[in-house]
Design a protein around this motif. Structure first.
Motif, mmCIF file in Angstrom:
data_model
loop_
_atom_site.group_PDB
_atom_site.id
_atom_site.type_symbol
_atom_site.label_atom_id
_atom_site.label_comp_id
_atom_site.label_asym_id
_atom_site.label_seq_id
_atom_site.Cartn_x
_atom_site.Cartn_y
_atom_site.Cartn_z
ATOM 1 N N VAL A 135 0.847 -1.195 0.000
ATOM 2 C CA VAL A 135 0.000 0.000 0.000
ATOM 3 C C VAL A 135 0.881 1.243 0.000
ATOM 4 C CG1 VAL A 135 -1.850 -1.172 1.263
ATOM 5 C CG2 VAL A 135 -0.230 0.254 2.510
ATOM 6 N N GLY A 136 0.329 2.320 -0.559
ATOM 7 C CA GLY A 136 0.980 3.624 -0.527
ATOM 8 C C GLY A 136 -0.008 4.666 -0.052
ATOM 9 N N VAL A 189 1.367 1.540 -6.500
ATOM 10 C CA VAL A 189 2.192 0.378 -6.193
ATOM 11 C C VAL A 189 1.773 -0.716 -7.176
ATOM 12 C CG1 VAL A 189 2.727 0.865 -3.776
ATOM 13 C CG2 VAL A 189 0.558 -0.235 -4.340
ATOM 14 N N GLU A 190 2.742 -1.298 -7.875
ATOM 15 C CA GLU A 190 2.467 -2.276 -8.930
ATOM 16 C C GLU A 190 3.238 -3.552 -8.627
ATOM 17 O OE1 GLU A 190 1.471 -3.641 -13.098
ATOM 18 O OE2 GLU A 190 0.516 -2.577 -11.442
ATOM 19 N N ALA A 191 2.541 -4.547 -8.068
ATOM 20 C CA ALA A 191 3.168 -5.822 -7.750
ATOM 21 C C ALA A 191 3.421 -6.605 -9.032
ATOM 22 C CB ALA A 191 2.271 -6.627 -6.811
ATOM 23 N N TYR A 217 6.899 -2.207 -8.184
ATOM 24 C CA TYR A 217 7.231 -0.867 -8.669
ATOM 25 C C TYR A 217 6.415 0.139 -7.857
ATOM 26 C CZ TYR A 217 9.233 -3.307 -12.671
ATOM 27 O OH TYR A 217 9.988 -4.143 -13.471
ATOM 28 N N VAL A 218 7.059 1.251 -7.488
ATOM 29 C CA VAL A 218 6.402 2.290 -6.690
ATOM 30 C C VAL A 218 6.606 3.635 -7.376
ATOM 31 C CG1 VAL A 218 6.423 3.539 -4.496
ATOM 32 C CG2 VAL A 218 6.605 1.055 -4.505
ATOM 33 N N TYR A 224 10.465 3.684 -8.592
ATOM 34 C CA TYR A 224 11.440 2.813 -7.928
ATOM 35 C C TYR A 224 10.988 1.365 -8.062
ATOM 36 C CZ TYR A 224 13.345 6.985 -5.642
ATOM 37 O OH TYR A 224 13.909 8.206 -5.396
ATOM 38 N N VAL A 225 11.964 0.445 -8.004
ATOM 39 C CA VAL A 225 11.641 -0.978 -8.045
ATOM 40 C C VAL A 225 12.477 -1.713 -7.006
ATOM 41 C CG1 VAL A 225 13.388 -1.511 -9.819
ATOM 42 C CG2 VAL A 225 11.387 -3.002 -9.545
#
Length: 245
Positions: A79-80, A115-117, A126-127, A142-143
């Motif tokens: 989560v972000g 946020v990309e799981a 990836y954020v 960022y990853v």
């Protein structure tokens, strides 16, 4: 339910409250407020599965704005928040870990827009940080490959313009798409270099991207409430390192 004499807890939600259908069970939903909520019966009943995850709980509008569950392993949830926090649970909310101190030069208190799981590696996510509310139009992606122990910036040669979304392809782990304040970009090497994509697209903020899992179309949702589609990105999905050589 609160006991007699107790006040009902008041939760905080962002204007754009995120909701996620679990990739493992369509009956399981997640909704983000200042805490993360989970339902296993399509929203009839909800349970709180986190503490307050915001950085500034004293403010009236701080809340979660992005949620993603690993499509590979149930219960790994990222989560972000809109005040800069990135959190991970590996056990469906029993324990939570704050990631910010591990992210090098991560902007402080910026919106964690996405946020990309990963669809391919359990420890990869990836954020995206969005700084336009702080007069910062720089791109921040960022990853991590190891569940957040270490991070690398992958926005590299992206031009000025806040990033709002990043998507990893279902088939090709090296194929990424990003939507910014101005355009859509594609990377064929997991974010080392980026190229502008969808050249017929007007200059407009791209708030969401979706790769159709059956037809392999790339679908972009814009701030002007428009939907733009690139038919069949299969040629890009097939550009693996072996073929490129």
């Amino acid at each position: 339910e609160p006991k007699e004499g107790e006040k009902r807890e008041r939760f905080r939600f962002d204007w754009n409250t995120p909701i996620l259908i679990s990739p493992h069970n369509h009956l399981t939903l997640f909704i983000g407020g200042n805490k993360l909520f989970k339902s296993v019966d399509r929203g009839d009943r909800w349970n709180v599965i986190s503490p307050d995850l915001t950085a500034m709980p004293e403010l009236p509008n701080t809340a979660i704005v992005s949620i993603d569950e690993s499509p590979l392993i149930p219960g790994i949830i990222w989560v972000g928040t809109n005040d800069g926090n990135v959190y991970l649970t590996k056990d469906d909310g029993v324990h939570w870990t704050l990631m910010n101190d591990n992210i090098p030069q991560a902007p402080k208190n910026y919106w964690v827009k996405r946020v990309e799981a990963s669809n391919h590696v359990p420890g990869r996510v990836y954020v995206v940080f969005d700084g336009h509310r702080h007069d910062d139009q720089n791109p921040y992606i960022y990853v991590t490959e190891d569940f957040g122990k270490s991070w690398m910036k992958t926005s590299n040669n992206l031009p000025e313009g806040s990033i709002y979304v990043v998507r990893e392809d279902y088939k090709n782990p090296d194929l990424l798409f990003a939507g910014s304040e101005f355009a859509v970009y594609v990377s064929l090497n997991r974010g080392q270099t980026w190229t502008r994509f969808m050249n017929g697209l007007p200059t407009v903020p791209i708030h969401d991207l979706y790769i159709h899992p059956r037809d392999y179309d790339l679908i972009a949702g814009t701030h002007g409430r428009g939907i733009w589609i690139v038919d069949n990105i299969t040629p890009l999905q097939q550009l693996t390192p072996e073929i490129k050589e």
